[in-house]
Each structure stands twice: as C-alpha cells, then as structure tokens.
Motif scaffolding. Structure first.
Motif, PDB file in Angstrom:
ATOM      1  N   ILE A 253       0.830  -1.211   0.000  1.00  0.00           N
ATOM      2  CA  ILE A 253       0.000   0.000   0.000  1.00  0.00           C
ATOM      3  C   ILE A 253       0.863   1.260   0.000  1.00  0.00           C
ATOM      4  O   ILE A 253       0.612   2.193  -0.735  1.00  0.00           O
ATOM      5  CB  ILE A 253      -0.936   0.020   1.236  1.00  0.00           C
ATOM      6  CG1 ILE A 253      -1.784  -1.252   1.285  1.00  0.00           C
ATOM      7  CG2 ILE A 253      -1.809   1.271   1.230  1.00  0.00           C
ATOM      8  CD1 ILE A 253      -2.555  -1.430   2.582  1.00  0.00           C
ATOM      9  N   GLU A 254       1.887   1.258   0.836  1.00  0.00           N
ATOM     10  CA  GLU A 254       2.702   2.475   0.965  1.00  0.00           C
ATOM     11  C   GLU A 254       4.088   2.089   1.454  1.00  0.00           C
ATOM     12  O   GLU A 254       4.251   1.114   2.198  1.00  0.00           O
ATOM     13  CB  GLU A 254       2.029   3.448   1.954  1.00  0.00           C
ATOM     14  CG  GLU A 254       2.796   4.688   2.325  1.00  0.00           C
ATOM     15  CD  GLU A 254       3.019   5.691   1.195  1.00  0.00           C
ATOM     16  OE1 GLU A 254       2.920   5.300   0.025  1.00  0.00           O
ATOM     17  OE2 GLU A 254       3.311   6.852   1.490  1.00  0.00           O
ATOM     18  N   GLN A 255       5.084   2.876   1.040  1.00  0.00           N
ATOM     19  CA  GLN A 255       6.465   2.658   1.465  1.00  0.00           C
ATOM     20  C   GLN A 255       7.159   4.002   1.609  1.00  0.00           C
ATOM     21  O   GLN A 255       6.776   4.978   0.994  1.00  0.00           O
ATOM     22  CB  GLN A 255       7.240   1.851   0.404  1.00  0.00           C
ATOM     23  CG  GLN A 255       6.647   0.509   0.088  1.00  0.00           C
ATOM     24  CD  GLN A 255       7.516  -0.303  -0.861  1.00  0.00           C
ATOM     25  OE1 GLN A 255       7.630   0.026  -2.028  1.00  0.00           O
ATOM     26  NE2 GLN A 255       8.122  -1.364  -0.356  1.00  0.00           N
TER      27      GLN A 255
ATOM     28  N   ARG B 166      -4.761   5.208   6.491  1.00  0.00           N
ATOM     29  CA  ARG B 166      -5.698   6.255   6.062  1.00  0.00           C
ATOM     30  C   ARG B 166      -6.183   5.998   4.636  1.00  0.00           C
ATOM     31  O   ARG B 166      -7.372   6.098   4.341  1.00  0.00           O
ATOM     32  CB  ARG B 166      -5.039   7.622   6.166  1.00  0.00           C
ATOM     33  CG  ARG B 166      -5.799   8.745   5.474  1.00  0.00           C
ATOM     34  CD  ARG B 166      -5.148  10.093   5.688  1.00  0.00           C
ATOM     35  NE  ARG B 166      -5.443  10.580   7.017  1.00  0.00           N
ATOM     36  CZ  ARG B 166      -6.479  11.352   7.324  1.00  0.00           C
ATOM     37  NH1 ARG B 166      -7.327  11.730   6.388  1.00  0.00           N
ATOM     38  NH2 ARG B 166      -6.662  11.748   8.548  1.00  0.00           N
ATOM     39  N   TYR B 167      -5.270   5.677   3.735  1.00  0.00           N
ATOM     40  CA  TYR B 167      -5.689   5.377   2.357  1.00  0.00           C
ATOM     41  C   TYR B 167      -6.723   4.256   2.368  1.00  0.00           C
ATOM     42  O   TYR B 167      -7.732   4.316   1.665  1.00  0.00           O
ATOM     43  CB  TYR B 167      -4.489   4.950   1.501  1.00  0.00           C
ATOM     44  CG  TYR B 167      -3.427   5.997   1.303  1.00  0.00           C
ATOM     45  CD1 TYR B 167      -3.737   7.350   1.255  1.00  0.00           C
ATOM     46  CD2 TYR B 167      -2.088   5.640   1.140  1.00  0.00           C
ATOM     47  CE1 TYR B 167      -2.749   8.306   1.059  1.00  0.00           C
ATOM     48  CE2 TYR B 167      -1.099   6.586   0.933  1.00  0.00           C
ATOM     49  CZ  TYR B 167      -1.428   7.916   0.903  1.00  0.00           C
ATOM     50  OH  TYR B 167      -0.454   8.853   0.706  1.00  0.00           O
TER      51      TYR B 167
ATOM     52  N   LYS C  48       5.940   4.347  11.664  1.00  0.00           N
ATOM     53  CA  LYS C  48       4.659   4.883  12.116  1.00  0.00           C
ATOM     54  C   LYS C  48       4.035   5.802  11.071  1.00  0.00           C
ATOM     55  O   LYS C  48       2.808   5.811  10.905  1.00  0.00           O
ATOM     56  CB  LYS C  48       4.800   5.561  13.484  1.00  0.00           C
ATOM     57  CG  LYS C  48       5.653   6.776  13.553  1.00  0.00           C
ATOM     58  CD  LYS C  48       5.902   7.137  15.020  1.00  0.00           C
ATOM     59  CE  LYS C  48       6.688   8.426  15.128  1.00  0.00           C
ATOM     60  NZ  LYS C  48       7.263   8.628  16.448  1.00  0.00           N
ATOM     61  N   THR C  49       4.856   6.541  10.352  1.00  0.00           N
ATOM     62  CA  THR C  49       4.313   7.425   9.325  1.00  0.00           C
ATOM     63  C   THR C  49       3.750   6.627   8.155  1.00  0.00           C
ATOM     64  O   THR C  49       2.667   6.931   7.641  1.00  0.00           O
ATOM     65  CB  THR C  49       5.422   8.374   8.813  1.00  0.00           C
ATOM     66  OG1 THR C  49       6.070   8.967   9.931  1.00  0.00           O
ATOM     67  CG2 THR C  49       4.844   9.455   7.933  1.00  0.00           C
TER      68      THR C  49
ATOM     69  N   ARG D 273      -0.165   6.522   7.013  1.00  0.00           N
ATOM     70  CA  ARG D 273      -0.590   6.909   5.663  1.00  0.00           C
ATOM     71  C   ARG D 273      -1.331   5.769   4.982  1.00  0.00           C
ATOM     72  O   ARG D 273      -2.401   5.971   4.382  1.00  0.00           O
ATOM     73  CB  ARG D 273       0.627   7.321   4.815  1.00  0.00           C
ATOM     74  CG  ARG D 273       1.174   8.693   5.142  1.00  0.00           C
ATOM     75  CD  ARG D 273       1.892   9.328   3.934  1.00  0.00           C
ATOM     76  NE  ARG D 273       3.049   8.581   3.516  1.00  0.00           N
ATOM     77  CZ  ARG D 273       4.321   8.935   3.736  1.00  0.00           C
ATOM     78  NH1 ARG D 273       4.591  10.026   4.421  1.00  0.00           N
ATOM     79  NH2 ARG D 273       5.312   8.211   3.283  1.00  0.00           N
TER      80      ARG D 273
END
Lengths: 291, 291, 291, 291
Positions: free
Chosen positions: D240-242, D273-274, D265-266, D270
């Motif tokens: 999802i995110e990196q 939330r997405y 944690k960031t 993120r």
C-alpha cells in the motif's frame, strides 16, 4: 540498546594548526578510549580573519583514570591555550527536559512515546501548558502537569511563572512542542541555546502565524517544518533541523496541517536529540550539527 | 517506449454538477477511448462564490471518427454551456521549445540528452544565449545557436531580438535554462504561461540574486529549486514544480551550488514535461499539476 | 570554485587508543594545516575481536615543509606501528576515469557536462562502448572513443581489449555508465575497488536484468538506483550510494525507466565523486563513505 | 477540519469505452455533487486481453435525493452491465479498527494520538496484544485491552481468540502495529484486504525477521518501511505504501531501529488512512492507491 557510559566533550576555538593533536594527545596520554569524533573547520568569512574550529568527542568513561571533575581541571590549561569555549557532559546524567504544549497532541504524544520507551533517555520533570487539555494523559504517565493560562493581560506574570517552574525543577532544556505562544524577550534571553521550538514551515519561508495558510496561498509544492533555538526574534533563531513533505493542488489547508504534523514531530524529535547529545554547536545565527 | 497518437483535452470551468457527465458523455457518444483522466475541484475561496473545476483527458486519436478540427467544432457548444477555458492538443504535433542559456552547462546538457534520446519528444528550433560559450555543442547537435548579448544599455533591443527569433521559429515555449537575465516586462507579458524558468532556491525563500549565498548565510538544512512560469514579478510566477536536497554545516557555498545543479536540472525537466504534456493548468497565481 | 592544493590521507587500522593522537601529532609536528577530518570506529562484530578504525584527513599542501614522497617516507613508521592500510593522494594530480557505455545516453551526457564544466575535475582519457552510438558526441568533446563490440562468442577477447585500453591510457577508475554488459570475473578481479557500476534498482531488491520490470510486477511505491563497486558477484559488490524516487500505480514501466534515469545519473555522479575524492573506504562487503 | 457527509464509490471493471460517461451520467442525473474523482486504466498485460478500469468518486450525501440503500439499488444495473466489483461507503459511518500490538510503543502511541485528536476519525473497539505491556495506556484512553498470549504451542487457539474478539466487536480492519507475530493462514484468508501490516524494511528487500540487521549487514544507504495487506505469504501481500530514510556507516543497528520507527509509524498511518478512505483498490498482488 544499552551503551556504556561515556563523556562528551564539545568545543570550539579559533582555527590554527595542532588543535586535534593537542586534544587527542591529552586523551591518549590518559588512555582515553574515543568512541566517536566529529570535527569541522568553519572558514573565515573575511580573508584577514581566522576561521573557527568545532569538535565533539565521545570518550568511554571507564577508560579514563579519573572522574569528570578531574578531567575538567586537567584539561583547562589546554582549553585556555586554545581559547576554547567548551563543556564536557556525562551520559549517566540524564538531561531534564520541560515540555510546553498548547492544544495540539501530536508532538506531545510523540515525545511521551519516545520517553516511555527510553528511546529518549531523559527526565521530563513536568509539562507546562496554557490549556488543561492534556493534564490527564500527562499525569497518567506520572509526570506533573502545570496549567499556566496565558492571556493578553497576564503575559509577564505567566512567563515569570513558567520560568519559576523551570528553575524549580532544575530544567536543562525547554521544548516548545507546538506551544503556539510567543515567549517574552526576557525569557528567551534567560536561556540562550536552551529553548527549542518547532515551527510549522520551512523557514525562512512563512514566518509567524498560520504558515500552512501562507503555503497554500503561495502554491508551493512541498511543505516543511523547522526545529530551531528560540531567540527574541520570532522564528529567526539558529536552525537545528528541517524537513519537507510533498503536497499537491488537491491538498486543502487541513490536509497540509495533517501532513505537516508528521514532519513537525519527526523534525522536533531529531533536533531535540541532537541538542541533548551535545551534537549542536551554535555559531552566530547558524548551527554546526554533528549528526 | 512508443505510445499511440492521442489528443489531450485540458479545461477549466465554474464548478457545478454534471460537468464530467457532459464531457465524458460527449466522448463516449463518439466512441472515444479515454487513456487517462484527471479531475480536480478547487473549492471557492469565499462562501458565496463558486469553485472552479479542472480537467485533463487523453483520448486515443484513432478511436474517434473525426479529426481535431471537427472535435473542436462539435465540442464548442458544450464548452460554451459550461463556460470553459479549454484547449485540445495532438500528441503527433511536437511542441517547439526555444532554450535560453547563459554560461552554466548543466540544464543545457540535460535537456540536450533528453531531446537526443527522444525522452523529451520535442523540437528545439534554436538555442539563444547572451554568451557564445555553448555554440559548439549546440550546433554539433544540429540545432541553430543565436548569440544575443545583453548589456546594461541594450536590454530593450536584446529582448526584442529574442522575441523576434522566438516568433520566427514559431516557438511554443521559452525555457530559461539558468539564463541569469531578467526578462523585460513586455516580453513576460507577451507569453503568459509559455515562459518557464528554473530558480535556484526553494521559493518563496531566497528570491533574486545569489540564492545559495542567502541560504548559506541563513543556515538552512535543505536547499532547493523551483520551476515556475515567468511573470513580470521577479521569481513570483505560478510554481510548477519544486524539490530539495539535504546539506549540512560542512557544505560551503560552492558545494551548495554543485548539489543545487542536480536539483535544478531535474526540477526543470519535470516541470517542463508537465507543461509540454498540458498537465499544468494555471489558476490565479497557483497551478494545478495533473502528474 | 578554486580550492588550494591539498593532500588526502585515507587509512584504516585495528582500533586502539591513541590513533588520532599519533596521526594528528605527526601532522602538527610538521605544521600541517588540516582542512577536513573524518573519523569512524567500526565496532568489532564479535566480542573478542577488535574493531577497525577509519580516517580521512585533508592537509593543505603548502603548509607542509616537504613533498608527498617525503611525507610517505616519514609517515611509514607510524603507519607500520598502527598496522595501517593507507594511501595519500595529491589534489593536483587528476584522476583518470575511463567511461564504458552502451546505447543509453543519460549517464554519459551527465558525466560529460560535469567534466566539461570542471565540476568533476578529472581526465577522461577515453570512452569505450560495445556500440558506436556515441562516437560523435564523445569525439566532439575531444575524447577518444573505442568501439569494442561484445558478442556471445568474443567476450574473453572483448574484455581483454577493454583491459588493454584501460592499461594503455593509465586508467585509475573504470565507470560502467549503464554499460549493460557483465564484465568477466578476471576483469573484476584485476581492479578491486576501482570499477564502479550504476545499477538501476534499490539493491538488494531486483538484482540482474530488467529491474524496472521486476519493480513494476512487484508493485513497489518507490524505485531506486545503486552505485557500487564491481565484484565477480553480479550486483553484489560494496554499495557506495543509493537513492529512490516515488512512483505510483499510474506509472508504466517506461515511466519508471524515465524517472529512474534521473536517479541513476545523480547517484552515479555522487558515488563517483566520493570515490575520486578518496571518501570511500571498503570494509569487507560494506563501505565507509566520509561525505 | 469539518467536512460535509459524503459517499465514496469505489469500483473496478473491465476497460471499455463509456465507463466514466455511464457512471458520471448516473450521478449527474440525480444531481449528485462530485467532490473528488480519481480514475485509472490499467493496461492489459497481454495484447489480446482487456485492461481493467478503476475509479473512486466522492459524492456529497445531501446533494442526492435518496439514501445509500436506494443508491445501491438504482446503481446496480449499471454496475452489472459494466461487470463491476464495487462498493459505496458513507463517511458518517466510522470504520472499526482493531489494533494488534506487541511490546513496541511507537505505532501504538502514534495511532492513539491520531485517534484522540480525530485526525483518524475511527472507532478503536479494542486493542489486542500478546503482552500486557500497554494495558495501562490503552485502558486510560477508554479502549478495551485484550491480552492474548501467543506461544509456540497455543497458536491455533490464540488466533482463534483474536478472530473471535474481532468478530465480536464487529471489526472492519485489523492493524498489525508491529505485532511481531505471524498470523495463521486461516486468519489471513478470513479477511482478505482487511488486515494491514507494517513491515520494517523496504520490501521486497529483507523479508522476515530482523530486517534492520539484514540491512546493516548488506550495507545499504537507505532503510525503509512497507505497509501492506497481509496474505498467507509472509511479507508478500499487496504493498500500500512505502518510504525510506537515509543512514550511513556511522549508524549501528540500534540507530537504524530508531530511525526506522519514525518511518514505520508514518508509513503505517498513511497506508491505513488510504485504506480507511477506500483509496486502495487491490489488483492481483498490486494496489491502485488514489491518494
């Protein structure tokens, strides 16, 4: 994550030949084991002036045959010969950090988590706030909480109270963790290089109030945060650390506020750590940061 | 890396319901194959005003039963009903980019490499410079080179000559690839949204001359570059793209200049590409960039 | 951007007390003016082993009362006592960098621009390629170009020819600027720590061929590039520098290739500069990089 | 930071002409006010296959003349004609997020701060942990805490208990906030696309245990974190995110752990939330993320 006890010598002096030889010679003579050394020569601004030399040295405490007081005494002649501004600190003595907050939670929770896990190995003798919002969570962590309201009329008294508390708890460093109040010039002047602020813009852009609104109006493509020492000039003190994050046209001001929080707490935590580990040496209105 | 021919419709209009339905309905009715769609509703600044709607749609050319001229004619009633500012461009028509340089090589070489490999699939009808430094390498690439000296006394004549050349070669876009000269207000006004500059700072910080020196004096921990449209206000035009790079106390101004070059050329290339692909829609002094 | 002539001492040795004192004492004794010092203690991997100490010191040439040959002679006893691996180089002697390319232009143009402007103050005695594509632009810059075709059948002969040319021009460093060929183990072994490659992925992810395709298939959200020393193990040599750039689902492989080029050339240029300035010290399969 | 109530339609279907026209036409017909639209055409992997179309549309709830149930009923024929996978959610219905933790505090405190300030406008019906460490702080926030020990022997029973609790509290999403346990394949299979993990490396590098140690041994110059959906294949689910952060040779494993926490944690926040805003559409083993 345990590290052995160590002393940190941080110093600056007029540049000349032989500085490192003298200092490292002194340490070697006493069999001091150096863990980390960082050195920097700042060139002279004008050709006929001398530059300035900065250093930070970590020495294993148990490698030296004497305690810190004797180190200080024996090192003094060298420091005087080199016209040094210097100090040496002991990793076994925890720094006492007083945290000032207002009504925003992100920097406070972030500092509490780092303190709770000993990632930041400090004492937080108290939290001071102009609102009572976070009394609960702070006290739950066993940290005293002081509510010192600040109004247009009581500023002098309020800041005097902040200073009184800071003195009473023997604070080393004051952290404005999104405190949202402008300290009095007197308070700023009382603790040069000891009050740290996080400003929610990439300074020098967007000084003062509502920087995210300013950034939105300008249409910048990155927003940032700046951790700096507080001086009497609003948002003008020496910068310790900065970072940015990408935004785009689809981000409203409230999105920028949200993204910004992540940058603010990280930048504050990094800057504070550099400060607490004596990695920041102030030089005029700039900083040397030995990361 | 071949892509099929496509048309790019870019438009903005007052926000209301049904905009997307009308436009996509028109395209669907003619069996248009949409490759890429980007949409953005910019909220109204004041509560009693309307917001503005922005769109960019790529349509495969061979999916439509008519040519661009007929598309324009048929789409006009819809555009008028929606009070649109709009245009549609054809990927088969290469944009004509006139590059202005001075004596710094990095942006010029970077653009030449991208042009040479067709990464930037453009025409460069000529390069204009106030110095003769790069005539050789430009002409070797088969691109005409015009030396138009600019002095304190001849500015009006020099910029008139720049404009004459730009017109003569039917330039679409003028790129100031570290041109280091301030264009005349007349020239700026003649090509709104068509002149692109790369400024070597993270605007709005450090407007004007010697931004790296300003950044050095301020002690910032990141430096940046900004690609923006040129307006008569120096370094104040709508920002297209920005980026930054980390520096520290050990970096002298010349190191910052060197690091900055890498950011400048990348930010210019990205901003220019967005512009050439009609991804940038100007809204007041800001931009919508459909990346 | 002129800097005075200086010598760069880079060294590593078993860690112990007094290393810095001995080395800086030697320099101070001869009135050597230190411009820059970087030090690092790499801890022992096993408790009963010793760590290793790394250093890099820049000394102004004109501050010393003797030339480099005499420095070497006088410093040797100290180096032997400390069991040092060491070398000292002279900023006045330009490094000779042989560039190997294939058919991609971006790293080559980037290096030519940096060389042309003296940002990289090196000699490029020749460019070698398995294709004839860039003969023109290379020769226009006054640099000899060697076309050494590589086929499945002639690899041994081709790499022998590359090595012959490298020896003939007294090359110091070989740069694979997207050479796209796997060097023979013999050639790798002949120049340990002297052949630099840019790999178009964030290693250790996506070793080998078509890393952007691998990244696309995996759905990563950032892509990167890695500058490393070449060893006989494909894409496994000590990493010098890496960086990444954000992508998203809308980026096809060809977009990733395009974004990647910007990272590749920047990472290669940074890594190469670190190497040429003797800032990279190899330690097993890792590097110490004194930036 | 208040936003009006809105519905979020997210959908994918085989690509064809007229998809956007049909969907936006339906919305326009009912005077639906679109707040945000994101569209993406994923090209076919093989030439004779069709691509797939993805969309996410936010519609103001009060602009429609009917409720969600009627929207669903009326939209169904269009969705069936287009062979859509689709759902529509209501911003007024808070998602119920069950958080699983172990003994590391950073992700938990970060989520609590975001929840407490309503930055994440969710319900946290409970926190589950294999240790009792964080009972105090969780319960102080008024959130039930379940201690479900996991040992080599009781895994099946433990994960059955986790699933029972998740069902009992009507959880929508399960977040592994550095849970440090490998869920059973059964549990993974029960909630596809509903269990989110944060892995402390830049995947696909450094799968499995102790990724910072792996990164240290490899000598990489950046470390990262990856937020992904959990599948039965360890650390292989759709990303999802990196994000990454720069390190250097002076960083020991424990420094990397510390830096890594900030990224973890960031990235988790993120990615979560997405997911919660229905911005993530899974496509095979990859994700479309409409940021």
């Amino acid at each position: 994550m345990h590290r052995e006890r160590f002393y940190t010598l941080s110093a600056s002096c007029p540049d000349r030949t032989g500085i490192v030889a003298k200092v490292s010679g002194f340490i070697a003579e006493h069999k001091g084991w150096i863990l980390e050394t960082a050195l920097h020569a700042e060139p002279a601004v004008e050709a006929d002036k001398r530059g300035r030399y900065f250093m930070r040295i970590e020495i294993r405490a148990d490698s030296l045959p004497f305690m810190l007081s004797e180190f200080r005494e024996r090192f003094r002649p060298i420091a005087e010969e080199l016209q040094m501004d210097w100090k040496i600190t002991d990793s076994a003595v925890k720094k006492r950090v007083v945290v000032l907050v207002s009504k925003q939670e992100h920097c406070l929770y972030d500092l509490l988590a780092r303190w709770q896990s000993k990632e930041l190995d400090i004492e937080i003798p108290c939290v001071i706030s102009n609102h009572d919002t976070f009394r609960g969570v702070v006290e739950w962590h066993g940290i005293p909480f002081h509510h010192v309201p600040v109004t247009a009329d009581n500023k002098a008294a309020a800041y005097a109270e902040v200073q009184r508390i800071f003195e009473e708890v023997h604070g080393d460093t004051m952290v404005l963790a999104r405190y949202m109040q402008i300290l009095s010039p007197d308070l700023c002047a009382a603790y040069p290089g000891r009050i740290i602020n996080i400003h929610h813009s990439f300074l020098p852009s967007f000084v003062g109030a509502k920087p995210y609104h300013q950034a939105y109006d300008k249409g910048v493509k990155l927003i940032g945060a700046t951790c700096h020492y507080v001086t009497a000039d609003l948002d003008q003190g020496p910068i310790i650390e900065q970072d940015v994050i990408r935004i785009d046209h689809s981000d409203a001001v409230e999105d920028m506020v949200r993204y910004g929080k992540d940058i603010e707490k990280t930048v504050l935590a990094r800057g504070l750590r550099y400060h607490l580990e004596d990695r920041v040496l102030v030089h005029g209105n700039k900083t040397i940061v030995f990361r």
